[in-house]
Design a protein around this motif. Structure first.
Motif, mmCIF file in Angstrom:
data_model
loop_
_atom_site.group_PDB
_atom_site.id
_atom_site.type_symbol
_atom_site.label_atom_id
_atom_site.label_comp_id
_atom_site.label_asym_id
_atom_site.label_seq_id
_atom_site.Cartn_x
_atom_site.Cartn_y
_atom_site.Cartn_z
ATOM 1 N N UNK A 128 0.846 -1.202 0.000
ATOM 2 C CA UNK A 128 0.000 0.000 0.000
ATOM 3 C C UNK A 128 0.875 1.243 0.000
ATOM 4 N N UNK A 129 1.876 1.259 0.855
ATOM 5 C CA UNK A 129 2.728 2.447 0.937
ATOM 6 C C UNK A 129 3.530 2.653 -0.339
ATOM 7 N N UNK A 130 3.946 1.563 -0.974
ATOM 8 C CA UNK A 130 4.769 1.661 -2.172
ATOM 9 C C UNK A 130 3.960 1.698 -3.472
ATOM 10 N N UNK A 131 2.658 1.650 -3.364
ATOM 11 C CA UNK A 131 1.802 1.739 -4.558
ATOM 12 C C UNK A 131 1.973 3.066 -5.274
ATOM 13 N N UNK A 132 2.546 4.038 -4.591
ATOM 14 C CA UNK A 132 2.785 5.343 -5.191
ATOM 15 C C UNK A 132 3.654 5.223 -6.443
ATOM 16 N N UNK A 133 4.528 4.239 -6.485
ATOM 17 C CA UNK A 133 5.455 4.141 -7.621
ATOM 18 C C UNK A 133 4.729 3.805 -8.922
ATOM 19 N N UNK A 134 4.011 2.689 -9.018
ATOM 20 C CA UNK A 134 3.332 2.432 -10.302
ATOM 21 C C UNK A 134 2.188 3.408 -10.588
ATOM 22 N N UNK A 135 1.480 3.834 -9.544
ATOM 23 C CA UNK A 135 0.364 4.766 -9.775
ATOM 24 C C UNK A 135 0.880 6.099 -10.296
ATOM 25 N N UNK A 136 1.892 6.641 -9.636
ATOM 26 C CA UNK A 136 2.406 7.940 -10.078
ATOM 27 C C UNK A 136 3.120 7.831 -11.426
ATOM 28 N N UNK A 137 3.726 6.687 -11.710
ATOM 29 C CA UNK A 137 4.359 6.507 -13.023
ATOM 30 C C UNK A 137 3.300 6.555 -14.121
ATOM 31 N N UNK A 138 2.193 5.867 -13.908
ATOM 32 C CA UNK A 138 1.100 5.900 -14.893
ATOM 33 C C UNK A 138 0.520 7.315 -15.007
ATOM 34 N N UNK A 139 0.346 7.973 -13.872
ATOM 35 C CA UNK A 139 -0.159 9.353 -13.880
ATOM 36 C C UNK A 139 0.806 10.286 -14.590
#
Length: 182
Positions: A128-139
């Motif tokens: 959950x904490x590291x989900x920022x990486x793929x989500x922000x990359x896609x964004x």
């Protein structure tokens, strides 16, 4: 369509990043308050670090949408149109490719991290904490692509975004000065 998507994305990212900033500020102030009175929040350091990372990643997406990242627009603008177009296309391919790779491997890591949890808050898993990486990359890729047509048009017209921003700041300052004299 692209303009309304860009506006929606910009407002959404602004609200989200401001929310992250306010949450991070609240957490830091609460931690200072608790420490001042002889107690401390055991989860503060870990949560604040993650919050700062999230703010950085999502803030970078907002900067990408506004084309506000550092670059060499003056150098590119001085080049002939054909070279300018080539440099622009190559740089966009590199940026999108980098974030596609980062997103892909960031997603692959989530499966590994799902078995681990935060030290101070064991109920929250690291995926959950590291989900920022793929989500922000896609964004980030989405923001690059949505802002691409306007950036391409400015580049082809020879408009230097830095000079454009400076001219806008001067215009706004002159407007403010006129209003303050009135």
């Amino acid at each position: 369509m692209c303009s309304s998507l860009k506006t929606w994305l910009e407002r959404g990212l602004e609200v989200f990043t401001i929310g992250l900033l306010l949450a991070l500020t609240t957490i830091v102030l609460a931690a200072v308050f608790y420490r001042a009175f002889g107690s401390s929040l055991i989860w503060y350091d870990e949560v604040a670090s993650i919050g700062l990372a999230w703010l950085s990643f999502y803030g970078a997406c907002l900067a990408a949408l506004k084309r506000a990242h550092m670059g060499f627009p003056g150098l590119i603008t001085a080049a002939p149109v054909a070279l300018r177009s080539l440099l622009f296309a190559v740089s966009e391919i590199i940026v999108v490719g980098f974030f596609a790779i980062m997103g892909w491997f960031g997603y692959q890591v989530l499966e590994v991290l799902s078995w681990d949890s935060m030290v101070s808050l064991p109920g929250i898993t690291m995926d959950i904490t590291q989900s920022v990486i793929p989500i922000s990359a896609a964004l980030f890729i989405l923001c690059e692509l949505v802002s691409l047509p306007g950036a391409w048009q400015k580049m082809r017209s020879g408009i230097d975004p830095e000079h454009e921003a400076i001219d806008e700041a001067i215009r706004q300052a002159e407007e403010d000065l006129k209003e303050s004299k009135s």
